[in-house]
Design a protein around this motif. Structure first.
Motif, PDB file in Angstrom:
ATOM      1  N   ASN A  78       0.735  -1.000   0.037  1.00 49.21           N
ATOM      2  CA  ASN A  78      -0.043  -0.018  -0.166  1.00 49.21           C
ATOM      3  C   ASN A  78       0.920   1.239  -0.153  1.00 49.21           C
ATOM      4  O   ASN A  78       1.530   1.642   1.035  1.00 49.21           O
ATOM      5  CB  ASN A  78      -0.751   0.050   1.275  1.00 49.21           C
ATOM      6  CG  ASN A  78      -2.088  -1.076   1.296  1.00 49.21           C
ATOM      7  OD1 ASN A  78      -2.986  -0.891   0.661  1.00 49.21           O
ATOM      8  ND2 ASN A  78      -1.634  -2.282   2.129  1.00 49.21           N
ATOM      9  N   LEU A  79       1.018   1.894  -1.157  1.00 50.06           N
ATOM     10  CA  LEU A  79       1.634   3.058  -1.251  1.00 50.06           C
ATOM     11  C   LEU A  79       1.088   4.419  -1.246  1.00 50.06           C
ATOM     12  O   LEU A  79       0.178   4.577  -1.981  1.00 50.06           O
ATOM     13  CB  LEU A  79       2.703   3.024  -2.497  1.00 50.06           C
ATOM     14  CG  LEU A  79       3.660   1.922  -2.775  1.00 50.06           C
ATOM     15  CD1 LEU A  79       2.987   0.636  -3.361  1.00 50.06           C
ATOM     16  CD2 LEU A  79       4.648   2.272  -3.632  1.00 50.06           C
ATOM     17  N   PRO A  80       1.275   5.348  -0.042  1.00 49.80           N
ATOM     18  CA  PRO A  80       0.510   6.593  -0.002  1.00 49.80           C
ATOM     19  C   PRO A  80       1.189   7.588  -0.755  1.00 49.80           C
ATOM     20  O   PRO A  80       2.165   7.864  -1.002  1.00 49.80           O
ATOM     21  CB  PRO A  80       0.579   6.728   1.490  1.00 49.80           C
ATOM     22  CG  PRO A  80       1.897   6.040   1.857  1.00 49.80           C
ATOM     23  CD  PRO A  80       2.352   5.010   1.021  1.00 49.80           C
ATOM     24  N   CYS A  81       0.275   8.548  -1.179  1.00 48.68           N
ATOM     25  CA  CYS A  81       0.541   9.648  -1.673  1.00 48.68           C
ATOM     26  C   CYS A  81      -0.345  10.956  -1.061  1.00 48.68           C
ATOM     27  O   CYS A  81      -1.503  10.636  -1.328  1.00 48.68           O
ATOM     28  CB  CYS A  81       0.485   9.883  -3.045  1.00 48.68           C
ATOM     29  SG  CYS A  81       1.004  11.085  -4.212  1.00 48.68           S
ATOM     30  N   ASN A  82       0.385  11.867  -0.748  1.00 44.85           N
ATOM     31  CA  ASN A  82      -0.376  13.200  -0.406  1.00 44.85           C
ATOM     32  C   ASN A  82      -0.571  14.435  -1.513  1.00 44.85           C
ATOM     33  O   ASN A  82       0.768  14.423  -2.094  1.00 44.85           O
ATOM     34  CB  ASN A  82       0.155  13.726   0.813  1.00 44.85           C
ATOM     35  CG  ASN A  82      -0.254  13.125   2.170  1.00 44.85           C
ATOM     36  OD1 ASN A  82      -1.346  12.540   2.124  1.00 44.85           O
ATOM     37  ND2 ASN A  82       0.565  12.791   3.047  1.00 44.85           N
ATOM     38  N   HIS A  83      -1.538  14.929  -1.751  1.00 43.61           N
ATOM     39  CA  HIS A  83      -1.534  15.965  -2.828  1.00 43.61           C
ATOM     40  C   HIS A  83      -2.588  17.108  -2.440  1.00 43.61           C
ATOM     41  O   HIS A  83      -3.597  17.103  -3.109  1.00 43.61           O
ATOM     42  CB  HIS A  83      -1.854  15.219  -4.391  1.00 43.61           C
ATOM     43  CG  HIS A  83      -2.753  14.154  -4.217  1.00 43.61           C
ATOM     44  ND1 HIS A  83      -4.175  14.001  -4.337  1.00 43.61           N
ATOM     45  CD2 HIS A  83      -2.388  12.761  -4.383  1.00 43.61           C
ATOM     46  CE1 HIS A  83      -4.621  12.760  -4.268  1.00 43.61           C
ATOM     47  NE2 HIS A  83      -3.537  11.928  -4.398  1.00 43.61           N
ATOM     48  N   SER A  84      -2.393  17.414  -1.143  1.00 35.24           N
ATOM     49  CA  SER A  84      -3.359  18.298  -0.799  1.00 35.24           C
ATOM     50  C   SER A  84      -3.514  19.549  -1.597  1.00 35.24           C
ATOM     51  O   SER A  84      -4.975  20.253  -1.324  1.00 35.24           O
ATOM     52  CB  SER A  84      -3.027  18.920   0.729  1.00 35.24           C
ATOM     53  OG  SER A  84      -1.617  19.698   0.625  1.00 35.24           O
ATOM     54  N   THR A  85      -2.999  20.227  -2.566  1.00 34.15           N
ATOM     55  CA  THR A  85      -3.254  21.164  -3.213  1.00 34.15           C
ATOM     56  C   THR A  85      -3.671  20.963  -4.631  1.00 34.15           C
ATOM     57  O   THR A  85      -3.955  21.610  -5.445  1.00 34.15           O
ATOM     58  CB  THR A  85      -2.021  22.070  -3.616  1.00 34.15           C
ATOM     59  OG1 THR A  85      -0.904  21.348  -4.461  1.00 34.15           O
ATOM     60  CG2 THR A  85      -1.377  22.504  -2.167  1.00 34.15           C
ATOM     61  N   ILE A  86      -4.497  19.524  -4.792  1.00 33.58           N
ATOM     62  CA  ILE A  86      -4.959  19.253  -6.017  1.00 33.58           C
ATOM     63  C   ILE A  86      -6.125  19.894  -6.538  1.00 33.58           C
ATOM     64  O   ILE A  86      -6.875  20.345  -5.592  1.00 33.58           O
ATOM     65  CB  ILE A  86      -5.149  17.680  -5.922  1.00 33.58           C
ATOM     66  CG1 ILE A  86      -5.617  17.096  -7.410  1.00 33.58           C
ATOM     67  CG2 ILE A  86      -6.388  17.370  -4.837  1.00 33.58           C
ATOM     68  CD1 ILE A  86      -5.571  15.605  -7.547  1.00 33.58           C
ATOM     69  N   SER A  87      -6.257  20.398  -7.593  1.00 39.50           N
ATOM     70  CA  SER A  87      -7.491  20.985  -8.208  1.00 39.50           C
ATOM     71  C   SER A  87      -8.274  20.266  -8.939  1.00 39.50           C
ATOM     72  O   SER A  87      -8.354  18.910  -9.129  1.00 39.50           O
ATOM     73  CB  SER A  87      -7.134  22.235  -8.972  1.00 39.50           C
ATOM     74  OG  SER A  87      -6.617  21.774 -10.105  1.00 39.50           O
ATOM     75  N   GLY A  88      -9.552  20.732  -8.923  1.00 41.83           N
ATOM     76  CA  GLY A  88     -10.832  19.983  -9.398  1.00 41.83           C
ATOM     77  C   GLY A  88     -10.356  19.197 -10.662  1.00 41.83           C
ATOM     78  O   GLY A  88     -10.992  18.018 -10.933  1.00 41.83           O
ATOM     79  N   ASN A  89      -9.670  19.685 -11.809  1.00 43.90           N
ATOM     80  CA  ASN A  89      -9.583  19.185 -13.093  1.00 43.90           C
ATOM     81  C   ASN A  89      -8.528  18.190 -13.176  1.00 43.90           C
ATOM     82  O   ASN A  89      -7.850  17.781 -14.162  1.00 43.90           O
ATOM     83  CB  ASN A  89      -9.575  20.127 -14.276  1.00 43.90           C
ATOM     84  CG  ASN A  89      -8.372  20.999 -13.841  1.00 43.90           C
ATOM     85  OD1 ASN A  89      -7.783  21.222 -13.018  1.00 43.90           O
ATOM     86  ND2 ASN A  89      -8.135  21.708 -15.217  1.00 43.90           N
ATOM     87  N   GLU A  90      -7.640  18.129 -12.165  1.00 43.88           N
ATOM     88  CA  GLU A  90      -6.286  17.322 -12.104  1.00 43.88           C
ATOM     89  C   GLU A  90      -6.679  15.735 -11.686  1.00 43.88           C
ATOM     90  O   GLU A  90      -7.283  15.389 -10.721  1.00 43.88           O
ATOM     91  CB  GLU A  90      -5.251  17.851 -11.114  1.00 43.88           C
ATOM     92  CG  GLU A  90      -4.952  19.360 -11.692  1.00 43.88           C
ATOM     93  CD  GLU A  90      -4.030  19.869 -10.804  1.00 43.88           C
ATOM     94  OE1 GLU A  90      -4.223  20.054  -9.383  1.00 43.88           O
ATOM     95  OE2 GLU A  90      -2.899  20.302 -11.226  1.00 43.88           O
ATOM     96  N   TYR A  91      -5.801  14.847 -12.505  1.00 41.66           N
ATOM     97  CA  TYR A  91      -6.050  13.514 -12.323  1.00 41.66           C
ATOM     98  C   TYR A  91      -4.713  13.099 -11.510  1.00 41.66           C
ATOM     99  O   TYR A  91      -3.537  13.720 -11.550  1.00 41.66           O
ATOM    100  CB  TYR A  91      -5.936  13.011 -13.667  1.00 41.66           C
ATOM    101  CG  TYR A  91      -7.148  12.981 -14.223  1.00 41.66           C
ATOM    102  CD1 TYR A  91      -7.522  13.754 -15.033  1.00 41.66           C
ATOM    103  CD2 TYR A  91      -7.925  11.565 -14.490  1.00 41.66           C
ATOM    104  CE1 TYR A  91      -9.071  14.058 -15.798  1.00 41.66           C
ATOM    105  CE2 TYR A  91      -9.097  11.809 -15.128  1.00 41.66           C
ATOM    106  CZ  TYR A  91      -9.627  12.695 -15.827  1.00 41.66           C
ATOM    107  OH  TYR A  91     -10.622  12.789 -16.543  1.00 41.66           O
ATOM    108  N   VAL A  92      -4.872  12.039 -10.851  1.00 39.63           N
ATOM    109  CA  VAL A  92      -3.870  11.435 -10.077  1.00 39.63           C
ATOM    110  C   VAL A  92      -3.431  10.134 -10.956  1.00 39.63           C
ATOM    111  O   VAL A  92      -4.184   9.125 -11.395  1.00 39.63           O
ATOM    112  CB  VAL A  92      -4.219  10.795  -8.727  1.00 39.63           C
ATOM    113  CG1 VAL A  92      -2.987  10.120  -7.984  1.00 39.63           C
ATOM    114  CG2 VAL A  92      -4.873  11.986  -7.689  1.00 39.63           C
ATOM    115  N   TYR A  93      -2.100  10.064 -11.368  1.00 39.99           N
ATOM    116  CA  TYR A  93      -1.259   9.264 -11.992  1.00 39.99           C
ATOM    117  C   TYR A  93      -0.467   8.561 -11.145  1.00 39.99           C
ATOM    118  O   TYR A  93       0.490   9.144 -10.365  1.00 39.99           O
ATOM    119  CB  TYR A  93      -0.514   9.689 -13.157  1.00 39.99           C
ATOM    120  CG  TYR A  93      -1.678  10.298 -14.334  1.00 39.99           C
ATOM    121  CD1 TYR A  93      -2.297  11.412 -14.462  1.00 39.99           C
ATOM    122  CD2 TYR A  93      -1.769   9.447 -15.579  1.00 39.99           C
ATOM    123  CE1 TYR A  93      -3.110  11.514 -15.172  1.00 39.99           C
ATOM    124  CE2 TYR A  93      -2.801   9.768 -16.539  1.00 39.99           C
ATOM    125  CZ  TYR A  93      -3.303  11.070 -16.467  1.00 39.99           C
ATOM    126  OH  TYR A  93      -4.205  11.277 -17.486  1.00 39.99           O
TER     127      TYR A  93
END
Lengths: 110, 113
Positions: free
Chosen positions: A19-34
């Protein structure tokens, strides 16, 4: 593109879930996570991506929290061949720019 | 089907020289991107080309240039090589310009001495 934060390294026993975690607290509505991974001396390999719903394919599952500020990549049954650097990338550019960070070095041991 | 192919696989050049790296995308893919990966770091975006036009550029000096041909293959040129240009240069292809599901080649290892 939003900045991501990943642990520098993780260990996993062969056959167990990784289980690999990732934080992306500043992500905006149109951004995907890859998620990509890079096995030593090879080019990066695409794993999975998602916007807000959980996603699953033959390689892995991607769990994105409801607020989209973090995600987890799950390798259900890790093998020795899954030892690699795993990159979490948030992208929403109109062109295909991928911004790689330092990634997480996952070591799968017997 | 063949994946993304890059040539050459390894290259040694002298400071001040020029180098050309080549990339053939997956059949049917119209977008090619170039990345530089210095040892110990993640890949850094250099360029993206789609339909022979530059669609994106990273923070690299003008010594770096690229082009895409009608068959969608691409070349990356680096002039006036510096020691710091030593890196793995990766090419990635994708179906379209906004598609970040990219398929990477094995890279060209450039060493500048």
């Amino acid at each position: 593109d939003a900045k991501t934060t990943q642990p520098p390294s993780m260990d996993c026993a062969e056959g167990r879930a990784a289980n690999l975690p990732c934080n992306h607290s500043t992500i905006s509505g149109n951004e995907y996570v890859y998620w990509y991974r890079q096995i030593h001396s090879q080019g990066p390999q695409y794993i999975i991506h998602g916007l807000k719903n959980n996603e699953t394919n033959e390689m892995a599952s991607l769990i994105i929290t409801e607020d989209r500020k973090s995600s987890t990549l799950i390798l259900p049954h890790a093998t020795l061949r899954d030892t690699a650097v795993y990159y979490c990338i948030v992208s929403g550019t109109s062109y295909g720019k991928l911004t790689f960070g330092q990634g997480t070095i996952l070591t799968v041991h017997p | 089907d063949a994946g993304v192919t890059q040539s050459p696989t390894h290259l040694i050049k002298t400071r001040g020289q020029q180098v050309t790296l080549r990339c053939s995308p997956i059949s049917g893919h119209k977008s090619v991107s170039w990345y530089q990966q210095v040892l110990g770091q993640g890949p850094q975006f250099i360029f993206q080309y789609y339909e022979k036009e530059e669609r994106g550029r990273g923070n690299f000096p003008d010594r770096f240039s690229a082009r895409q041909f009608p068959n969608y293959s691409s070349e990356l040129n680096v002039n006036a090589l510096l020691l710091g240009d030593s890196a793995l240069y990766l090419c990635a292809s994708s179906l379209s310009v906004g598609n970040t599901e990219a398929f990477f080649g094995q890279g060209t290892r450039l060493t500048v001495v």
